[in-house]
Write a protein that holds these residues in place. Structure first.
Motif, short mmCIF file in Angstrom:
data_model
loop_
_atom_site.label_atom_id
_atom_site.label_comp_id
_atom_site.label_asym_id
_atom_site.label_seq_id
_atom_site.Cartn_x
_atom_site.Cartn_y
_atom_site.Cartn_z
N GLY A 83 -41.39 34.00 30.94
CA GLY A 83 -41.02 35.41 31.00
C GLY A 83 -39.57 35.69 30.67
N SER A 84 -38.76 34.65 30.51
CA SER A 84 -37.34 34.87 30.19
C SER A 84 -37.16 35.39 28.77
CB SER A 84 -36.55 33.57 30.38
OG SER A 84 -37.11 32.52 29.60
N ASP A 85 -38.09 35.09 27.88
CA ASP A 85 -38.07 35.59 26.50
C ASP A 85 -39.11 36.69 26.38
OD1 ASP A 85 -38.01 36.06 23.82
OD2 ASP A 85 -38.23 33.96 23.20
N LEU A 90 -46.21 36.00 28.81
CA LEU A 90 -45.97 35.40 30.13
C LEU A 90 -47.20 34.61 30.51
CD1 LEU A 90 -44.13 35.22 32.65
CD2 LEU A 90 -45.24 37.30 33.48
N LEU A 91 -47.04 33.30 30.64
CA LEU A 91 -48.18 32.42 30.87
C LEU A 91 -48.05 31.67 32.19
CD1 LEU A 91 -48.62 30.85 27.31
CD2 LEU A 91 -49.56 32.99 28.20
N MET A 92 -49.19 31.28 32.71
CA MET A 92 -49.25 30.50 33.94
C MET A 92 -50.55 29.70 33.91
SD MET A 92 -49.20 31.98 37.80
CE MET A 92 -49.81 31.00 39.17
N ALA A 93 -50.52 28.51 34.47
CA ALA A 93 -51.70 27.65 34.45
C ALA A 93 -52.20 27.37 35.85
CB ALA A 93 -51.39 26.35 33.73
N ILE A 94 -53.50 27.17 35.95
CA ILE A 94 -54.13 26.78 37.19
C ILE A 94 -55.25 25.80 36.86
CG2 ILE A 94 -55.61 28.84 37.18
CD1 ILE A 94 -55.63 28.73 40.22
N GLN A 103 -49.73 41.16 31.84
CA GLN A 103 -49.99 42.47 32.43
C GLN A 103 -49.51 42.55 33.88
OE1 GLN A 103 -54.36 41.65 31.99
NE2 GLN A 103 -54.50 42.64 33.97
N SER A 104 -49.23 41.41 34.49
CA SER A 104 -48.72 41.38 35.87
C SER A 104 -47.28 40.89 35.90
CB SER A 104 -49.60 40.48 36.74
OG SER A 104 -50.92 40.97 36.81
N ARG A 105 -46.50 41.32 34.92
CA ARG A 105 -45.11 40.89 34.81
C ARG A 105 -44.31 41.26 36.06
NH1 ARG A 105 -41.69 39.23 30.71
NH2 ARG A 105 -43.43 39.30 29.26
N MET A 106 -44.68 42.35 36.74
CA MET A 106 -43.94 42.75 37.93
C MET A 106 -44.08 41.71 39.05
SD MET A 106 -46.39 45.75 39.50
CE MET A 106 -46.28 46.71 38.00
N PHE A 107 -45.14 40.91 38.98
CA PHE A 107 -45.35 39.87 39.99
C PHE A 107 -44.85 38.50 39.51
CE2 PHE A 107 -48.73 42.97 40.98
CZ PHE A 107 -48.39 43.26 42.28
N TYR A 108 -45.18 38.15 38.26
CA TYR A 108 -44.89 36.81 37.77
C TYR A 108 -43.68 36.76 36.84
CZ TYR A 108 -49.58 35.93 39.55
OH TYR A 108 -50.69 35.84 40.35
N GLY A 109 -43.16 37.92 36.42
CA GLY A 109 -42.00 37.93 35.55
C GLY A 109 -40.71 37.71 36.32
N PRO A 110 -39.59 37.58 35.62
CA PRO A 110 -38.29 37.38 36.27
C PRO A 110 -38.02 38.47 37.31
CG PRO A 110 -38.10 37.03 33.92
CD PRO A 110 -39.49 37.57 34.15
N GLY A 111 -37.64 38.05 38.50
CA GLY A 111 -37.38 38.99 39.59
C GLY A 111 -38.60 39.31 40.42
N GLY A 112 -39.79 38.90 39.98
CA GLY A 112 -41.01 39.17 40.73
C GLY A 112 -41.18 38.19 41.88
N PRO A 113 -42.03 38.52 42.84
CA PRO A 113 -42.21 37.65 44.01
C PRO A 113 -42.81 36.29 43.68
CG PRO A 113 -43.86 39.41 43.99
CD PRO A 113 -42.88 39.73 42.92
#
Length: 217
Positions: A83-85, A90-94, A103-113
């Motif tokens: 998310g820095s670029d 914005l990707l995440m793996a599980i 679409q959930s940048r507010m949670f997983y992007g920079p500054g998010g919880p």
């Protein structure tokens, strides 16, 4: 009945305010008008600020792009999508499966919880609900039944909400002696040139030793 109520109201206005009923209602109307004007001014100002802030956020955040399939990438390559670029998703793996969570940048992007989960396989952290750096890994060994069940719930949520765009490439550890295939290595097989051969001199010596001493007879 209504006339009696009106007369009673007029007497009460005169008694408590000292004003004639007509004057009292005129003052009351003026107060309402002033209140309406001021509330309109301040309300418009706050609405303007809200719209300005929203417009600023929309300008800062680029529009969402369609998810792009990346195929198989390494965990090191996944870090570039934290998310820095803003030009990258914005990707995440599980559990080794990579999802686009833009679409959930507010949670997983920079500054998010949950920003520390972005760009990583956070399976262990999600299973344990941990924010510890050492748990930000896809290694799920040693987890209990309750933690594995929690991880499964997370995976279902990701599968239903986000688009899968790739998988994490698993690295195969190589032992020091190379892959164990059960066959001798090339270095262990002697070449023809390396096999010791008797020299002509040694053959001559051997012949002298075996031949009988004719002169003695």
């Amino acid at each position: 009945m209504a006339l009696q109520l009106w007369e009673t109201a007029k007497e009460a206005i005169v008694a408590y305010t000292g004003l004639a009923p007509a004057t009292f209602f005129t003052v009351l109307a003026a107060l309402f008008a002033v209140y309406y004007v001021f509330s309109g001014l301040f309300g418009s100002s706050s609405d303007h600020h809200r719209h300005t802030d929203r417009d600023f956020e929309e300008e800062q955040m680029p529009p969402l792009r369609p998810p792009v399939q990346l195929g198989e990438i390494t965990e090191e390559e996944l870090k570039a999508y934290d998310g820095s670029d803003l030009e990258k998703p914005l990707l995440m793996a599980i559990k080794g499966q990579i999802y686009d969570v833009s679409q959930s940048r507010m949670f997983y992007g920079p500054g998010g919880p949950y920003a520390l989960f972005a760009g990583k396989d956070a399976s262990r952290a999600l299973a344990k609900m941990s924010f510890d750096e050492k748990d930000l890994t896809g290694d799920t060994s040693g987890l209990g039944a309750f933690e594995l069940e929690a991880l499964q719930d997370w995976e279902y949520k990701f599968m239903s909400k986000y688009v899968k765009v790739g998988t994490i490439k698993k690295t195969v550890p190589v032992t020091e002696g190379g892959e164990s295939s059960g066959e001798p290595s090339e270095a262990a097989i002697p070449r023809d040139a390396d096999v010791a051969k008797p020299t002509e001199d040694s053959e001559g010596v051997k012949g002298d030793e075996t031949l009988p001493n004719v002169g003695a007879n």
